[in-house]
Scaffold this motif. Structure first.
Motif, PDB file in Angstrom:
ATOM      1  N   ILE A  83      -4.880  -6.067   6.442  1.00  0.00           N
ATOM      2  CA  ILE A  83      -4.987  -4.733   7.057  1.00  0.00           C
ATOM      3  C   ILE A  83      -5.510  -4.856   8.485  1.00  0.00           C
ATOM      4  CG2 ILE A  83      -6.353  -2.589   6.999  1.00  0.00           C
ATOM      5  CD1 ILE A  83      -3.964  -2.449   5.111  1.00  0.00           C
ATOM      6  N   SER A  87      -3.489  -3.238  11.479  1.00  0.00           N
ATOM      7  CA  SER A  87      -4.065  -2.217  12.357  1.00  0.00           C
ATOM      8  C   SER A  87      -4.143  -2.694  13.803  1.00  0.00           C
ATOM      9  CB  SER A  87      -5.442  -1.772  11.859  1.00  0.00           C
ATOM     10  OG  SER A  87      -6.363  -2.832  11.918  1.00  0.00           O
ATOM     11  N   HIS A 117       3.427  -2.086   1.452  1.00  0.00           N
ATOM     12  CA  HIS A 117       2.753  -2.490   2.693  1.00  0.00           C
ATOM     13  C   HIS A 117       3.632  -3.495   3.448  1.00  0.00           C
ATOM     14  CE1 HIS A 117      -0.779  -0.960   0.560  1.00  0.00           C
ATOM     15  NE2 HIS A 117      -1.561  -1.216   1.597  1.00  0.00           N
ATOM     16  N   PHE A 127       0.795   0.973  12.002  1.00  0.00           N
ATOM     17  CA  PHE A 127      -0.241   1.201  10.994  1.00  0.00           C
ATOM     18  C   PHE A 127      -0.588   2.687  10.914  1.00  0.00           C
ATOM     19  CE2 PHE A 127      -4.789   1.084   9.635  1.00  0.00           C
ATOM     20  CZ  PHE A 127      -4.572   0.648   8.354  1.00  0.00           C
ATOM     21  N   ASP A 128      -0.715   3.340  12.071  1.00  0.00           N
ATOM     22  CA  ASP A 128      -1.024   4.772  12.065  1.00  0.00           C
ATOM     23  C   ASP A 128       0.065   5.575  11.367  1.00  0.00           C
ATOM     24  OD1 ASP A 128      -3.449   4.404  13.338  1.00  0.00           O
ATOM     25  OD2 ASP A 128      -2.653   4.803  15.339  1.00  0.00           O
ATOM     26  N   LEU A 131      -0.226   5.083   7.651  1.00  0.00           N
ATOM     27  CA  LEU A 131      -1.292   5.913   7.088  1.00  0.00           C
ATOM     28  C   LEU A 131      -0.889   7.383   7.027  1.00  0.00           C
ATOM     29  CD1 LEU A 131      -4.484   4.393   8.757  1.00  0.00           C
ATOM     30  CD2 LEU A 131      -3.611   3.993   6.443  1.00  0.00           C
ATOM     31  N   ASP A 132      -0.210   7.862   8.065  1.00  0.00           N
ATOM     32  CA  ASP A 132       0.155   9.281   8.148  1.00  0.00           C
ATOM     33  C   ASP A 132       1.337   9.656   7.259  1.00  0.00           C
ATOM     34  OD1 ASP A 132      -1.871   9.661  10.007  1.00  0.00           O
ATOM     35  OD2 ASP A 132      -0.525   9.582  11.744  1.00  0.00           O
ATOM     36  N   ALA A 135       1.308   6.347   3.237  1.00  0.00           N
ATOM     37  CA  ALA A 135       0.151   6.292   2.343  1.00  0.00           C
ATOM     38  C   ALA A 135      -0.332   7.692   1.984  1.00  0.00           C
ATOM     39  CB  ALA A 135      -0.983   5.518   3.025  1.00  0.00           C
ATOM     40  N   LEU A 137      -3.815   8.845   1.299  1.00  0.00           N
ATOM     41  CA  LEU A 137      -5.197   8.368   1.316  1.00  0.00           C
ATOM     42  C   LEU A 137      -6.099   9.157   0.374  1.00  0.00           C
ATOM     43  CD1 LEU A 137      -5.594   7.551   5.120  1.00  0.00           C
ATOM     44  CD2 LEU A 137      -5.044   6.003   3.234  1.00  0.00           C
ATOM     45  N   THR A 140      -5.408   7.904  -3.061  1.00  0.00           N
ATOM     46  CA  THR A 140      -5.949   6.542  -3.160  1.00  0.00           C
ATOM     47  C   THR A 140      -7.459   6.608  -3.360  1.00  0.00           C
ATOM     48  OG1 THR A 140      -4.182   5.508  -1.871  1.00  0.00           O
ATOM     49  CG2 THR A 140      -6.309   4.374  -1.900  1.00  0.00           C
ATOM     50  N   ILE A 148      -4.748   0.557  -0.514  1.00  0.00           N
ATOM     51  CA  ILE A 148      -3.946   1.777  -0.514  1.00  0.00           C
ATOM     52  C   ILE A 148      -2.980   1.664  -1.687  1.00  0.00           C
ATOM     53  CG2 ILE A 148      -2.255   3.158   0.763  1.00  0.00           C
ATOM     54  CD1 ILE A 148      -3.663   2.043   3.352  1.00  0.00           C
TER      55      ILE A 148
END
Length: 169
Positions: A83, A87, A117, A127-128, A131-132, A135, A137, A140, A148
């Motif tokens: 990660i 990131s 992933h 990565f952002d 996440l947006d 994933a 979150l 999770t 995640i």
């Protein structure tokens, strides 16, 4: 004996015995006691031990068992390392690490999550954006996993991409 000295002795003992799980138990104390540089060294030691355990596991041709404390802690450390790469925008390195991790555990949920992933990093999804858009979150966090583990509908597109590439999820 001072608290800091006592903590450092516990950490040294855990490092010498290769006990990654014990180091994670001491993590909160380390955050409260150490400066940033010492803390970086603390995490570097966890990573070194995890990489040793990874090498040993691969040489033994075995899968890590999520129910075994040291394997669990090793997978967590290696996941955090992957990660970190992701990131930082190092998608190739992250994808390679996620690929290895996806095949390293006997836990199907972990393996499937890491495949998502992997393909996200492979597809150069930032990565952002991962996440947006991929994933979930909140879910999770409710699941209580260190990784995640829950995903949004967008993940289905990644699964389709994986199938198109011949990757079984």
């Amino acid at each position: 004996m001072s608290k800091d000295k006592e903590l450092k002795e516990k950490i040294l003992k855990a490092q010498q015995s290769g006990d990654i799980a014990a180091l994670y138990v001491l993590e909160q104390q380390a955050h409260e006691s150490f400066d940033e540089e010492t803390l970086q060294g603390f995490y570097a030691n966890i990573l070194d031990l995890a990489l040793e355990k990874l090498t040993q596991t691969l040489e033994e041709h075995r899968k890590m068992d999520m129910n075994e404390v040291q394997d669990f802690a090793t997978l967590r450390a290696l996941y955090e390392y992957a990660i970190e790469h992701y990131s930082a925008g190092k998608t190739n390195d992250a994808a390679a690490l996620f690929e290895v991790l996806s095949g390293l555990s006997n836990d199907e949920k972990f393996s499937n999550a890491l495949k998502l992933h992997w393909i996200a990093a492979e597809e150069k999804i930032s990565f952002d954006d991962f996440l947006d858009r991929v994933a979930d979150l909140e879910a999770t966090q409710r699941a209580g996993t260190f990784y995640i583990s829950e995903f949004q509908q967008e993940a289905q597109k990644l699964l389709d991409t994986m199938k198109d590439k011949g990757i079984q999820a």
